[in-house]
Design a protein around this motif. Structure first.
Motif, PDB file in Angstrom:
ATOM      1  N   UNK A 144      41.613  40.528  73.869  1.00 38.38           N
ATOM      2  CA  UNK A 144      42.796  41.223  74.374  1.00 38.38           C
ATOM      3  C   UNK A 144      43.964  41.142  73.383  1.00 38.38           C
ATOM      4  N   UNK A 145      44.091  40.005  72.684  1.00 46.77           N
ATOM      5  CA  UNK A 145      45.151  39.866  71.674  1.00 46.77           C
ATOM      6  C   UNK A 145      44.870  40.738  70.454  1.00 46.77           C
ATOM      7  N   UNK A 146      43.594  40.872  70.106  1.00 53.15           N
ATOM      8  CA  UNK A 146      43.212  41.586  68.888  1.00 53.15           C
ATOM      9  C   UNK A 146      43.294  43.097  69.050  1.00 53.15           C
ATOM     10  N   UNK A 147      42.974  43.594  70.250  1.00 52.37           N
ATOM     11  CA  UNK A 147      43.018  45.045  70.492  1.00 52.37           C
ATOM     12  C   UNK A 147      43.873  45.329  71.732  1.00 52.37           C
ATOM     13  N   UNK A 148      45.186  45.124  71.621  1.00 55.34           N
ATOM     14  CA  UNK A 148      46.052  45.229  72.796  1.00 55.34           C
ATOM     15  C   UNK A 148      46.119  46.622  73.413  1.00 55.34           C
ATOM     16  N   UNK A 149      45.774  47.652  72.697  1.00 56.94           N
ATOM     17  CA  UNK A 149      45.825  49.008  73.239  1.00 56.94           C
ATOM     18  C   UNK A 149      44.618  49.398  74.061  1.00 56.94           C
ATOM     19  N   UNK A 150      43.638  48.518  74.140  1.00 59.80           N
ATOM     20  CA  UNK A 150      42.412  48.808  74.884  1.00 59.80           C
ATOM     21  C   UNK A 150      42.481  48.211  76.285  1.00 59.80           C
ATOM     22  N   UNK A 151      41.711  48.781  77.180  1.00 59.24           N
ATOM     23  CA  UNK A 151      41.531  48.209  78.517  1.00 59.24           C
ATOM     24  C   UNK A 151      40.287  47.333  78.447  1.00 59.24           C
ATOM     25  N   UNK A 152      40.481  46.028  78.412  1.00 57.89           N
ATOM     26  CA  UNK A 152      39.372  45.086  78.285  1.00 57.89           C
ATOM     27  C   UNK A 152      39.027  44.558  79.673  1.00 57.89           C
ATOM     28  N   UNK A 153      37.806  44.776  80.101  1.00 56.99           N
ATOM     29  CA  UNK A 153      37.338  44.325  81.412  1.00 56.99           C
ATOM     30  C   UNK A 153      36.721  42.934  81.297  1.00 56.99           C
TER      31      UNK A 153
END
Length: 173
Positions: free
Chosen positions: A140-149
């Motif tokens: 989540x920190x590395x790709x903040x623009x994604x919706x991580x489930x």
């Protein structure tokens, strides 16, 4: 979640060779994460992409874990042998073994080389007791623009029998 018919990619890093399994070192012709990735791609109809570093990890277990720890401590981002254009994919199912409590450094290299804004990311990992570790928070920190489930931790030595767990996870995310 019904993924058939969506633009879905299963991107994964896996390590074949010597691996820790149920208290012993075993030699795997195909890494546990690769087995899981193929299962997920078969269920979802997704495309597959293997994240491969230019310099492969040692086959021997202790040497491999030592190399992984050195990379983690230094914050290394190994160069990758190939790449994939993720722009056409809406969903990225991301797989990796949990090494030292997080994703292997080539996975960070892959993530940091792409724009995941607006993408749905479904992580899964193989492990021998650590579960997801802190990899979900790191993701989540590395790709903040994604919706991580929420991720799916799979016990590596049982991954060949994991299709029911995979289906349940996919239905719940």
């Amino acid at each position: 979640m019904e993924l058939n018919g969506t633009n879905t990619l299963v991107a994964y890093f896996s390590h074949k060779g010597q691996n820790y399994s149920n208290g012993s070192i075993v030699n795997l012709q195909k890494g546990n994460t690769e087995v899981a990735a193929e299962t997920i791609a078969g269920i979802t109809g997704a495309d597959l992409f293997e994240i491969v570093p230019e310099n492969t990890y040692p086959n021997e277990y202790k040497e491999c874990t030592d190399a992984a720890m050195t990379e983690l401590r230094s914050g290394s981002r190994p160069r990758l042998a190939s790449d994939v254009d993720i722009s056409a994919y809406d969903v990225i199912i991301l797989g990796y073994p949990c090494w030292w409590g997080t994703m292997p450094m080539p996975v960070f290299s892959f993530l940091e080389s792409h724009d995941f804004s607006g993408k749905l990311v479904l992580p899964f990992c193989t492990h021998e007791g650590s579960g997801m570790g802190v990899s979900e928070a790191d993701l989540k920190k590395t790709i903040p623009g994604a919706a991580v489930k929420n991720g799916l931790p799979l016990h590596g030595s049982s991954v060949a029998k994991a299709s029911a767990a995979v289906r349940k996870w996919l239905n719940n995310v």
